[in-house]
Design an enzyme around this catalytic site. Structure first.
Site, PDB file in Angstrom:
ATOM      1  N   MET A   1       1.006  -1.256   0.022  1.00  0.00           N
ATOM      2  CA  MET A   1      -0.101   0.105  -0.011  1.00  0.00           C
ATOM      3  C   MET A   1       0.774   1.145   0.027  1.00  0.00           C
ATOM      4  O   MET A   1       0.883   1.936   1.021  1.00  0.00           O
ATOM      5  CB  MET A   1      -0.934   0.088   1.265  1.00  0.00           C
ATOM      6  CG  MET A   1      -0.415  -0.875   2.376  1.00  0.00           C
ATOM      7  SD  MET A   1      -1.677  -0.740   3.631  1.00  0.00           S
ATOM      8  CE  MET A   1      -2.101   0.943   3.747  1.00  0.00           C
ATOM      9  N   PRO A   2       1.639   1.447  -0.959  1.00  0.00           N
ATOM     10  CA  PRO A   2       2.376   2.812  -1.109  1.00  0.00           C
ATOM     11  C   PRO A   2       1.788   3.949  -1.165  1.00  0.00           C
ATOM     12  O   PRO A   2       0.538   4.161  -1.654  1.00  0.00           O
ATOM     13  CB  PRO A   2       2.990   2.598  -2.564  1.00  0.00           C
ATOM     14  CG  PRO A   2       2.866   1.021  -2.908  1.00  0.00           C
ATOM     15  CD  PRO A   2       1.638   0.664  -2.311  1.00  0.00           C
TER      16      PRO A   2
END
Lengths: 68, 68, 68, 68, 68, 68
Positions: free
Chosen positions: B1-2
Site C-alpha cells: 500500500m504505497p
C-alpha cells in the site's frame, strides 16, 4: 542531489523565498558537497489554521503577530 | 500500500492528474505487487515562486514558459 | 520537474525499484509533459511496525504475508 | 517556525549534518525572520537503490562515485 | 519532538483542525512520551482533483459527497 | 482518508507505535469524520544525528537523555 521540502506559514514574499532558496542551496553545496544543479527546494505554505505547535493552532496563539 | 506524494508546479488539468494517477497506480500494481485499492496518491502543487532548482526560483528562470 | 516521494513497506528489490522508477518517470513525461531529467523519485521504506492503516500496524494484520 | 525535511543519499557524516543544520537555520533566521528555536530540520537518508533521477536509480549511474 | 504532516482533502473547519491538533498532540504526549511544546503538526489540504486512491481521483468517485 | 506522516527520533517500541497509530486514528475518525479504513499512518524514524532544532543536532544537546 538533496531534496528540500520546507513547510512554513504563508506570508513570505517571493524575494524572501529567493534568498532562502539561494542560501540553503549554498549551504548544501558547501557543507554536503552536493551538486548545485541537483538541489531542489519546494516551499509548502500553510495557513495559521493549518499549523500547530504544542497542540495549539498558530491562529489561536495571541502573541505572534507576524509569520514566524 | 504505497503512498505517493508528488510535488509539482501548479497548472496541470484534472485530466492530466487523472492520467498520472492511473498510470502510476498501474506501475505500482505491476512492478511492486501493490494492492490497487491501497495505493494513495496526493498532488502537492506549488507556484513558481515556491519551487527552486540550482538555487534559483522557477519564476526567475527565463526559458521555461510552460510548467515542467 | 515533479518530485515523487514514495512511502512503502521495505522488501522490494533493487530491480523492482528500478522498474517502478522507470515506469513512473515515463508516466510523468507522457501525461504531465515533465522534462525527464528533472524528475526525481525517492523511496522511503518503512517496517511493518512503522506503517498502519485503519488504526492497526501492518505487523498486527494477520492475513498479509507479503509486503503489499 | 519552518519545518525542513531533507531527502538525500546516505553517507554524510554527523559533522556535515551539523554544519548543514546550522547553516540552513541561519538562512531561515536571516531571510525568513523565523524564530531560531522553532526551526526543525530532519534528514531522511536513502540508499542509491532508493533514489532516482531521469528514471534511473542512482546505483545504476556510472559516473557519480561519491554521494552527491 | 515528533513532526506530524497530515495530507487530507480540503474542507475541514478551523475548529475541526483545532480538535485534531489537540487530540493528536495528547496521543503523542501520552503514548510516545513526547514533550508537548516540541510537537508540530501541519495540515496539507488538497482538492478532490489532487487526491487519488485505487488509481481514481476523489473527484471521480461518485459516492463520497463529504470529504472523508 | 487522511495520510499521516510522522517524523520522530528512533527508539519507540512497536507497542508505542501501536498505541500512537490507534490513538491518532481515533482522533481523525472522531474529529475529522474520516473513514477509519482510509486512514494511513507512517512513522519515519531518524537518528539523533539526523534531527535538529534551533540549528543544533539532537545528538549535540546534552540534557535530553531519552528520545523526546
Amino acid at each position: 542531489m538533496p531534496l528540500v521540502q520546507i513547510t512554513m506559514l504563508a506570508g513570505r514574499t517571493a524575494d524572501q523565498k529567493r534568498k532562502i532558496a539561494k542560501g540553503i542551496t549554498n549551504v548544501l553545496v558547501e557543507e554536503a558537497g552536493a551538486r548545485r544543479e541537483g538541489i531542489v527546494i519546494a516551499f509548502h505554505e500553510v495557513s495559521k489554521e493549518s499549523y500547530a505547535s504544542g497542540g495549539e493552532l498558530m491562529s489561536d496563539k495571541g502573541s505572534n503577530p507576524q509569520p514566524k
